[in-house]
Design a protein around this motif. Sequence first.
Motif, PDB file in Angstrom:
ATOM      1  N   ARG A 139       0.830  -1.210   0.000  1.00  0.00           N
ATOM      2  CA  ARG A 139       0.000   0.000   0.000  1.00  0.00           C
ATOM      3  C   ARG A 139       0.862   1.256   0.000  1.00  0.00           C
ATOM      4  NH1 ARG A 139      -1.355   3.278   3.839  1.00  0.00           N
ATOM      5  NH2 ARG A 139      -0.555   1.912   5.475  1.00  0.00           N
ATOM      6  N   VAL A 140       1.877   1.283   0.871  1.00  0.00           N
ATOM      7  CA  VAL A 140       2.765   2.453   0.963  1.00  0.00           C
ATOM      8  C   VAL A 140       3.509   2.661  -0.350  1.00  0.00           C
ATOM      9  CG1 VAL A 140       4.810   3.388   2.127  1.00  0.00           C
ATOM     10  CG2 VAL A 140       3.027   2.267   3.461  1.00  0.00           C
ATOM     11  N   LEU A 141       4.014   1.574  -0.933  1.00  0.00           N
ATOM     12  CA  LEU A 141       4.745   1.654  -2.203  1.00  0.00           C
ATOM     13  C   LEU A 141       3.842   2.163  -3.312  1.00  0.00           C
ATOM     14  CD1 LEU A 141       7.288   1.094  -3.885  1.00  0.00           C
ATOM     15  CD2 LEU A 141       6.506  -1.253  -4.155  1.00  0.00           C
ATOM     16  N   ARG A 142       2.615   1.638  -3.363  1.00  0.00           N
ATOM     17  CA  ARG A 142       1.665   2.046  -4.409  1.00  0.00           C
ATOM     18  C   ARG A 142       1.319   3.527  -4.285  1.00  0.00           C
ATOM     19  NH1 ARG A 142      -3.791   2.113  -5.630  1.00  0.00           N
ATOM     20  NH2 ARG A 142      -4.297   1.348  -7.714  1.00  0.00           N
ATOM     21  N   GLU A 143       1.084   3.986  -3.065  1.00  0.00           N
ATOM     22  CA  GLU A 143       0.779   5.402  -2.849  1.00  0.00           C
ATOM     23  C   GLU A 143       1.944   6.281  -3.288  1.00  0.00           C
ATOM     24  OE1 GLU A 143      -0.215   5.745   1.253  1.00  0.00           O
ATOM     25  OE2 GLU A 143      -2.279   5.020   0.986  1.00  0.00           O
TER      26      GLU A 143
END
Length: 574
Positions: free
Chosen positions: A193-197
Amino acid sequence: MIKLLKGLKSYLGIIVVIFILVFLQSLSDVYLPNLMSDIVDKGVVNKDTNYIINTGFKMILVTFLGGVVTVSASYFSSKVAMGFGRDLRNKVFERVENFSLHEFNQIGTASLITRTTNDITQIQQVVMIMLRMMLYAPMVAIGATIMAVRKDAKLSLIILVAMPILIISIGLILKRAVPLFKSMQKKVDNLNRVLRENLIGVRVIRVFNKVDLERKRFKNASLDLCEVATKANQTITLLMPLMMLIVNISIISVVWFGGIRIDNGEMQVGDLMAFIQYLSQIMFALMMLSMMFVMIPRASASATRINEILDIEKTLSDKENAIKDTDKKGFVEFKNVSFSYEKDTEKVLNNISFVSKPGEVTAIIGGTGSGKSTLVKLIPRFFDATEGEVLVDGVNVKDLEQHALRSKIGYVPQKAILFSGTIFENLKYGKENATEEEVKKAIEIAQAKEFVDNMQDKENSFIAQGGTNVSGGQKQRLSIARAIVKKPEIYIFDDSFSALDFKTDAALRASLLKETKDSTVILVAQRVSTVMDATRIIVLDDGCVAGIGTHDELLKTCDIYNEIVSSQLSKEEM
């Protein structure tokens, strides 16, 4: 896990072949120490060279055949596991494709990606190991135990003592490791999630000088995963030395007591050598089973997450006798429609009623958060109305087949979405058999001809994923062109002109008016200049209709519309 494994039924024939091959492999492995025992006891002791050579060739033949069946079993196991993973991935993808926006929000995009990739990979690996080890390890353990007892029943008591100790040790380690492996999957979700954001919001991150903050967020998520993974792997790492310790102590005991029995003439040297090999086979079979039991909980956690997707009750689904075609074409009607995203929460839309017919332009305007985009999303049935009815061509959208309903609609979303591929491929997305002339005409109507012609390969120019190699206004115009190519009965433009300058906006609307004269147009906009020529304008305020009418009528009757207009236009323009 068992529920998902039912999908292996289609591979039943190959699985039977794998089990036969594994059975033959285990027989060859158990038979080899017996041949070696015979070589020592009958050949070496009696100095019978011919017996040694003949038995040696038997060992080579058994080893070769064992190798062939091992490779074959591995090949077929891989084929079944990869095929099962592919089928499961397709099943999950098809399920997700039918989700409403509510289900997407419920699980989250990052988690859906992790479940479709990482979780299914975990299950694939376990299926392959189970096919190879689930039959092989128990058969080798049982076969080796029987052969060891045949060689010397009293010495076999060492095995009966070592095995419970080994099993208890494995159980204690797994009891600690399993929860950690389950926790790892959630940490992978968070990292994803953090990487995608970060990847999606890279421009915003840079312009607000938050690169260091995002690095810190990613570092924390990565460290969080690293800590759990380290604990899990450290726990599992104890398994190997502990098992080797028990195996080696058992071997020392066998050599010690076996030596005494040989000295007493109760056992032969070859039998002792075979006994040590059988002991090793039993211990390593248990070790393989333990490694399988380590992976099964991880796969079980992954299977639970996959089942959550497959078991979600779809809020949007076609009725058994869903209508596929209608007599009317292009009629949209809202009858006392109310909507809220969750039960018992505040209504986003409240008691909306209007009718839009072919040849008419219905514009929707209002403040931020007034429910404009939510309203138009009810027409293609991205959500279902909480109260009231949304009718298309005189039929409630809930009674229409979703494919039939959406084939009537050309939708241009608020955030323009383009896919990786050429401009031509993107514009044919709604109509696969569209001709080159139709695509070029749509580009011209959408006021995109100038910038498309300036591109190196024109209509065959490549669009990067998400349309990152074109500007916001260019993306919007290509999205509009895509809807035009489809030639639908109903056009929905959800704030699709916001990135255009006033001149392009006016030219595009003028050319659209000619193209859509036989269709129903529903237009969401922030600009008064975009909506003022519409057949009817619906003014929304906090989810309620504040006024419906033409531009001139609303200037006289609707205070909210007057406020919007006066904030954008001069008195002369009004």
